[in-house]
Each structure stands twice: as structure tokens, then as C-alpha cells.
Design a protein around this motif. Sequence first.
Motif, PDB file in Angstrom:
ATOM      1  N   ASN A 190      47.412  40.603  73.508  1.00 53.51           N
ATOM      2  CA  ASN A 190      46.478  40.497  74.625  1.00 53.51           C
ATOM      3  C   ASN A 190      46.417  41.791  75.429  1.00 53.51           C
ATOM      4  O   ASN A 190      45.346  42.249  75.824  1.00 53.51           O
ATOM      5  N   THR A 191      47.594  42.398  75.667  1.00 54.41           N
ATOM      6  CA  THR A 191      47.650  43.661  76.406  1.00 54.41           C
ATOM      7  C   THR A 191      46.816  44.725  75.704  1.00 54.41           C
ATOM      8  O   THR A 191      45.998  45.418  76.324  1.00 54.41           O
ATOM      9  N   VAL A 192      47.031  44.828  74.381  1.00 63.77           N
ATOM     10  CA  VAL A 192      46.304  45.850  73.607  1.00 63.77           C
ATOM     11  C   VAL A 192      44.806  45.543  73.600  1.00 63.77           C
ATOM     12  O   VAL A 192      43.967  46.437  73.766  1.00 63.77           O
ATOM     13  N   LYS A 193      44.479  44.242  73.460  1.00 61.60           N
ATOM     14  CA  LYS A 193      43.071  43.840  73.387  1.00 61.60           C
ATOM     15  C   LYS A 193      42.339  44.199  74.689  1.00 61.60           C
ATOM     16  O   LYS A 193      41.219  44.712  74.666  1.00 61.60           O
ATOM     17  N   ILE A 194      42.979  43.923  75.820  1.00 62.14           N
ATOM     18  CA  ILE A 194      42.356  44.255  77.104  1.00 62.14           C
ATOM     19  C   ILE A 194      42.099  45.751  77.184  1.00 62.14           C
ATOM     20  O   ILE A 194      41.027  46.207  77.587  1.00 62.14           O
ATOM     21  N   GLY A 195      43.080  46.550  76.739  1.00 63.99           N
ATOM     22  CA  GLY A 195      42.915  48.001  76.733  1.00 63.99           C
ATOM     23  C   GLY A 195      41.782  48.438  75.812  1.00 63.99           C
ATOM     24  O   GLY A 195      40.967  49.288  76.158  1.00 63.99           O
ATOM     25  N   LEU A 196      41.719  47.795  74.625  1.00 65.38           N
ATOM     26  CA  LEU A 196      40.708  48.182  73.635  1.00 65.38           C
ATOM     27  C   LEU A 196      39.291  47.904  74.121  1.00 65.38           C
ATOM     28  O   LEU A 196      38.350  48.576  73.706  1.00 65.38           O
ATOM     29  N   THR A 236      23.928  28.238  86.909  1.00 67.58           N
ATOM     30  CA  THR A 236      22.610  28.833  87.079  1.00 67.58           C
ATOM     31  C   THR A 236      21.989  29.176  85.728  1.00 67.58           C
ATOM     32  O   THR A 236      20.814  28.886  85.480  1.00 67.58           O
ATOM     33  N   VAL A 237      22.785  29.779  84.840  1.00 71.42           N
ATOM     34  CA  VAL A 237      22.284  30.137  83.518  1.00 71.42           C
ATOM     35  C   VAL A 237      21.859  28.869  82.764  1.00 71.42           C
ATOM     36  O   VAL A 237      20.824  28.829  82.112  1.00 71.42           O
ATOM     37  N   HIS A 238      22.661  27.828  82.908  1.00 74.57           N
ATOM     38  CA  HIS A 238      22.345  26.564  82.239  1.00 74.57           C
ATOM     39  C   HIS A 238      21.023  25.984  82.751  1.00 74.57           C
ATOM     40  O   HIS A 238      20.182  25.548  81.974  1.00 74.57           O
ATOM     41  N   ASP A 239      20.859  26.002  84.066  1.00 70.46           N
ATOM     42  CA  ASP A 239      19.636  25.452  84.662  1.00 70.46           C
ATOM     43  C   ASP A 239      18.403  26.265  84.296  1.00 70.46           C
ATOM     44  O   ASP A 239      17.332  25.714  84.041  1.00 70.46           O
ATOM     45  N   LEU A 240      18.561  27.600  84.267  1.00 69.87           N
ATOM     46  CA  LEU A 240      17.397  28.465  84.029  1.00 69.87           C
ATOM     47  C   LEU A 240      17.019  28.516  82.562  1.00 69.87           C
ATOM     48  O   LEU A 240      15.857  28.440  82.205  1.00 69.87           O
ATOM     49  N   PHE A 241      18.028  28.663  81.670  1.00 73.77           N
ATOM     50  CA  PHE A 241      17.723  28.913  80.269  1.00 73.77           C
ATOM     51  C   PHE A 241      18.205  27.799  79.347  1.00 73.77           C
ATOM     52  O   PHE A 241      17.990  27.862  78.140  1.00 73.77           O
ATOM     53  N   GLY A 242      18.928  26.840  79.888  1.00 72.68           N
ATOM     54  CA  GLY A 242      19.448  25.776  79.040  1.00 72.68           C
ATOM     55  C   GLY A 242      20.574  26.215  78.123  1.00 72.68           C
ATOM     56  O   GLY A 242      20.887  25.540  77.149  1.00 72.68           O
ATOM     57  N   ILE A 243      21.158  27.382  78.420  1.00 78.40           N
ATOM     58  CA  ILE A 243      22.255  27.875  77.574  1.00 78.40           C
ATOM     59  C   ILE A 243      23.585  27.479  78.218  1.00 78.40           C
ATOM     60  O   ILE A 243      23.773  27.662  79.414  1.00 78.40           O
ATOM     61  N   THR A 244      24.502  26.930  77.422  1.00 79.96           N
ATOM     62  CA  THR A 244      25.827  26.619  77.949  1.00 79.96           C
ATOM     63  C   THR A 244      26.768  27.775  77.638  1.00 79.96           C
ATOM     64  O   THR A 244      27.049  28.060  76.473  1.00 79.96           O
ATOM     65  N   LEU A 245      27.224  28.447  78.671  1.00 78.05           N
ATOM     66  CA  LEU A 245      28.137  29.579  78.485  1.00 78.05           C
ATOM     67  C   LEU A 245      29.568  29.055  78.391  1.00 78.05           C
ATOM     68  O   LEU A 245      29.876  27.961  78.848  1.00 78.05           O
ATOM     69  N   PRO A 246      30.452  29.847  77.757  1.00 78.82           N
ATOM     70  CA  PRO A 246      31.843  29.397  77.632  1.00 78.82           C
ATOM     71  C   PRO A 246      32.519  29.256  79.007  1.00 78.82           C
ATOM     72  O   PRO A 246      32.072  29.830  79.990  1.00 78.82           O
ATOM     73  N   ASN A 247      33.570  28.488  79.022  1.00 76.38           N
ATOM     74  CA  ASN A 247      34.344  28.290  80.240  1.00 76.38           C
ATOM     75  C   ASN A 247      35.297  29.477  80.391  1.00 76.38           C
ATOM     76  O   ASN A 247      36.452  29.435  79.984  1.00 76.38           O
ATOM     77  N   TRP A 248      34.781  30.562  80.985  1.00 77.12           N
ATOM     78  CA  TRP A 248      35.419  31.882  80.929  1.00 77.12           C
ATOM     79  C   TRP A 248      36.918  31.879  81.190  1.00 77.12           C
ATOM     80  O   TRP A 248      37.682  32.457  80.446  1.00 77.12           O
ATOM     81  N   LEU A 249      37.326  31.244  82.266  1.00 76.74           N
ATOM     82  CA  LEU A 249      38.711  31.432  82.704  1.00 76.74           C
ATOM     83  C   LEU A 249      39.664  30.426  82.077  1.00 76.74           C
ATOM     84  O   LEU A 249      40.876  30.544  82.213  1.00 76.74           O
ATOM     85  N   GLU A 250      39.140  29.420  81.379  1.00 70.39           N
ATOM     86  CA  GLU A 250      40.023  28.423  80.770  1.00 70.39           C
ATOM     87  C   GLU A 250      40.060  28.509  79.258  1.00 70.39           C
ATOM     88  O   GLU A 250      41.046  28.142  78.635  1.00 70.39           O
ATOM     89  N   ASP A 251      38.994  28.984  78.651  1.00 65.57           N
ATOM     90  CA  ASP A 251      38.927  29.102  77.205  1.00 65.57           C
ATOM     91  C   ASP A 251      39.773  30.307  76.749  1.00 65.57           C
ATOM     92  O   ASP A 251      39.493  31.435  77.146  1.00 65.57           O
ATOM     93  N   PRO A 252      40.819  30.070  75.905  1.00 68.53           N
ATOM     94  CA  PRO A 252      41.703  31.176  75.528  1.00 68.53           C
ATOM     95  C   PRO A 252      40.990  32.306  74.788  1.00 68.53           C
ATOM     96  O   PRO A 252      41.449  33.450  74.849  1.00 68.53           O
ATOM     97  N   THR A 253      39.877  32.007  74.096  1.00 68.12           N
ATOM     98  CA  THR A 253      39.227  33.097  73.372  1.00 68.12           C
ATOM     99  C   THR A 253      38.312  33.919  74.271  1.00 68.12           C
ATOM    100  O   THR A 253      38.046  35.070  73.991  1.00 68.12           O
ATOM    101  N   ASN A 272      47.148  29.496  80.981  1.00 68.65           N
ATOM    102  CA  ASN A 272      46.292  30.009  79.913  1.00 68.65           C
ATOM    103  C   ASN A 272      46.989  31.105  79.131  1.00 68.65           C
ATOM    104  O   ASN A 272      47.088  32.244  79.573  1.00 68.65           O
ATOM    105  N   GLU A 273      47.472  30.726  77.937  1.00 76.01           N
ATOM    106  CA  GLU A 273      48.181  31.673  77.073  1.00 76.01           C
ATOM    107  C   GLU A 273      47.342  32.895  76.748  1.00 76.01           C
ATOM    108  O   GLU A 273      47.867  33.970  76.531  1.00 76.01           O
ATOM    109  N   GLY A 274      46.030  32.700  76.669  1.00 72.21           N
ATOM    110  CA  GLY A 274      45.145  33.793  76.299  1.00 72.21           C
ATOM    111  C   GLY A 274      45.175  34.933  77.302  1.00 72.21           C
ATOM    112  O   GLY A 274      44.732  36.034  77.011  1.00 72.21           O
TER     113      GLY A 274
END
Lengths: 319, 274
Positions: free
Chosen positions: A96-102, A162-179, A266-268
Motif C-alpha cells: 500500500n505504501t509503495v502504491k500510494i507513492g506510485l 450528487t453524481v448518482h442523482d445527475l447521471f445515474g452512475i453509482t460510484l464506489p464507496n471510496w473510503l470503505e472499499d479496500p480497492t 480498512n486494511e486497504g
Amino acid sequence: MSVVTEAPDRRRSRPAPGAPARSVPEPLWRRRDRRWALVFLAPQMLGLLVFLVGPLGFAIVLSFMKWDGLGDATWVGLDNFRAQLTDPYFGRAVWNTVKIGLITVPGGLVVALLLALALHGVRGRTAYRVIYFLPVVTSSVAVSVIWQMILGSGTDGILNGTVHDLFGITLPNWLEDPTWVVPAIAAVTVWSSLGLNVVIFLAGLATIPTSLLEAAKIDGAGPWQTLRSVILPMLSPTVFFTVVVSVISSFQAFDLIYVLVNPDHNEGAQTIVYKVYQQGFREFHFGLSSAAALILLLLTLIVTAVQFKAQKRFVHYES
Amino acid sequence: MNHRKQILLHAALALGGLLMLFPFIWMMLASFKGVHQMINEPLAWLPGPWRPQNYPDVLGEVALGRAYWNSMYIAAVTVAATLFTGAMAAYAFARIPFRGSGPLFGLLLATQMVPAQVTIVPLYIMLARFQLIDSHLALILPAVANPFAVFLLRQFIRAVPVELEDAARIDGAGRWTIFWRIILPNIRPGLWTLGIIVFLASWNSYFFPLVFLNTPDLFTVPLLLDSFSSQRGGVDYGLTAALSAMTVVPMLIAFLVGQRKILNSMASSGLGGR
């Protein structure tokens, strides 16, 4: 303090054994000057010894011990390092450390460079410079608290909702989804440090002599060619410096990640620095924590050494 | 550059600027929202009824004034001590010849590579022995030992003409007088640069206060904000946003007032080895 400052002085003025005796006595002002050097150096050097060099040595010793701070410390040799390197959680933290740097280092620097090139020579650039710099003076805790409210709680969150209401797109759950947590951390990091890199690049651009740029123009170079053959080589020392600093600071990032995500859940989002904190101040495994910190130091040293090697090929210094 | 290109460029830059400002604007709007609105219309951008009451409410719950005072004086003491001792050491390295000066300076530069996380456990154990844990001295003392300060000020001192120093020596000035009367006034830009960097680092510091402080009365501003938001953030973000606004806005105003100096300082420190 006087003991510390005078003791080495006396030792130095004694001739080394076997050395020929000095024929000319040392002038008085020179001897006095040496004493002054010690007086001037003493506060910082003592501070560095007590708060930096001493603790570093202590950390190395601790990394070979098992100690919880209360009971007896026992010598365990390389066990702590072995435990870390075979622990899948720690491996994940390193990755994770390396990935954040990359993501943050190249991403942040390319955006900053493009912005600096756009701002250089544009009218009213002070206003933009100020706006882009605002997050840099804001504490990382405040930045994280604000972004947490924007990114958080799935489709109830302000951004995703807001994105969901405007475009109907469901974005990932940023802070909880490990990926998705690493990209989210990287994006906020880039946002918050962008201004600093822009300001540094602008200062670098300002040192390029206009005569060079004019010469390139007269020779018929287009904007792309000017960038490649004039601007980038002239800017390379600045770029190199910011790359080194960005890599080091991305490896040591803690505040933003810890407050934004809470890696406990969150292990991620667990990085080496988080492991140092968790093993040291939550679980009180001082030995394990020190071993993790030393692995971080080693990683930093290796990456920096590689960069300095690469510097010889890519960085252009005016002779 | 032609006219159309200029307009396009400005449009792109303004859009980017808006993206940079967006979280701050959103924070200000959120700070006026009530719990009622958050439950009924969580996605509303503008506050339904504007609720300035969030500000006095949150001030009634946390001692923000106290935290401000703590952060302010910790930063002030750290800056003063770092500038003074840093300039002293920098002067010795720049102008007083002594044996081992080169290697010692090399060692000093090398210590810059050591991440703060490597020394935090030993520091904690050490400070606990001195009974300094849960005190502000635990934040100030380690911060003053700053190799970067010595490095940066040495660069500035080397740019001061030696002739000035020689003239003062002929007039009978000693090393201390030269340092105090000639060197310090001549490296004022360097002192400003370092002062701003050290102040911001101390003011925004989070990791060390998190580990070293336990008593809420001793909390610095970031620590106070963090502890409030982790307890209440999910429940009532109007209050959290109001608290963040009160920690952020004074700093932003200070930055806007001194922006020229701050930006130039950052730029010159960034060029480091110049």
C-alpha cells in the motif's frame, strides 16, 4: 554545556602521538575561534544527539528486542524482522505504501508541471498561485475532515449522491472499499500538495533565461520541441529535487490517511507508518514497531539511492 | 499567444481553481446546515434554513480558544528557538574553520533522511523517563533539533560578503558581535523562509501531538478537531464543518495577507541546493 564544549577542544590541541612537534605555535585567535565554533554548534548538535541520533541508535537496539515498555526486555535477534517480513498484513502495508507513492508522485508532479507551464507568463497568475496554494497551508487534519464528509457514506455522501442523482452512475464507496481507498487517498494527497509543487516549478521556470527561449524560437522550434529540448533540461534539477522530496514524504504520510480513512477498519489503507503506530502505541510491541520503522528507513534509502543514480543520466546541471 | 488561446487557457485555469476551492466552499456551506436538513435532504448543496447557531453550539462543546493558544505558543517558541540555534550552528559551519567541519556537516545532512516514525518509539520512552509525556515540551524540544534549519541558513550565510565580517573584525568585533550585528540582520529573508516553514509544520503537526498528548486541555488545534470529528463527525457534520471552518479560516486569512512572502519563501526553500 561547558564540559561538553571544552573537553574535545583540549584533546584536539594536543599533538597526535608520533606527529612532529609544531615549530610555530598556533595563533591565539585560531584557538579562540575553535572554542567559538563549539559554542555556536553546541545547542543544535546537543539537540540532534539527544533527539535524533540517540533515538535512532535506540531504535536499532529495540528492533532486536521484545519489550512492552513495562516488563523486562529480551534479546530476540532478527525475530522482529522475520515476523514482519512473513506477516501478510505487513506485506500488504508495504505494498500500500509503495502504491500510494506510485500514484501520487508521478501523477502529482505531471499535473503540477502542466499547471506551472500554463501559469508561466499568463496574466494574473498570482491569483491562481494563491488559490492553488490554499490547501498547502491548511492542516492535513482539516483537509481530511472536509474530504471525509465529501467522499463518505456511499450514495448518501455528497459527491456520490450528487453524481448518482445527475447521471445515474453509482460510484464506489471510496473510503470503505479496500480497492478504491488507495486511489481516493492519492487524489486527496495530490489535491493538497499540488500548490507547493506548482510554486516550486514556477520558481524554476523563472530562472530559465529568456534568451534561450528566444534562440529556440528563432531556430524554428515549436512549443513541444522547446519543452523537450530547452525547458525540461533546464528544469531537471528542480524536477529531481521535487521527485526525491515527494517520494520521501509519500512514504511517511500518516495524518491524511489516518484521519481520512481510519485504517483500523480498512486494511486497504494500512501503510508501514500505520503499522509503526499500531504496533508501537496500540499494542505496545516496541520491538516490532521499531523493526517496521527501520524497514521504512531502508526502503527510503534504497529508493533515494536509485534516484541519485538515475540523476546522472537525466539531470542537467549547468557547468 | 493569440487572444482565443488566452481565453481558453484562463477558462481551464479557472476551472482548476474552482476544483481547488470546492472543498472549502462546501465546508462553509455545510457549516450552516442543521441536523434536520441532513436527515431529510442529505444531498442539498445549500443550507435549507441557514443555521449560524452551529458556531456557538460547537464552541460550547470544545475549548477552541484554549487549543488556539496552545498551538500558537508552541509554534512561536519552536520558531524562535529553531531560528536562533539553527542560525548559530549554520554560522559555525559557514564561517568558522574547525577540524571535522566537513564530515560533521555531511552527517548532519544524512540525519535529514531519518523519518520521524523511526525515532518516535525511542523518543516516547525517553520523554516518559523525563516525565515529559503529556506536556508541550515533548512537542517543542524534539522539533527544535532541525538539520534542515542549519542547512538552509548556512546557504544564506554563505551569500553574506566576507568583507562585511572583516570590516567588523578590524573594528574590534568578536565572533558573537559579528553573528548578532552582521550575520543575523543580513540573512533576514532566510530567517523569514525558515520561520514560515517551521511555523506551518508546528501548527499543522498531528502525529506527535497524537502520540504525546492525552489531556484534552493540552490539545493543539488539529488534535482537537480530530477528536471532535471522530466522535461526532458522522452524527452532525454541520457542527464538525463549523469547527473545521473556525480552524481553517484564520489560517487562510493569515495566508492571504502574507501570501507574497509565504509563496516566495516556499519557492526558495524548494530550490534547496541553489
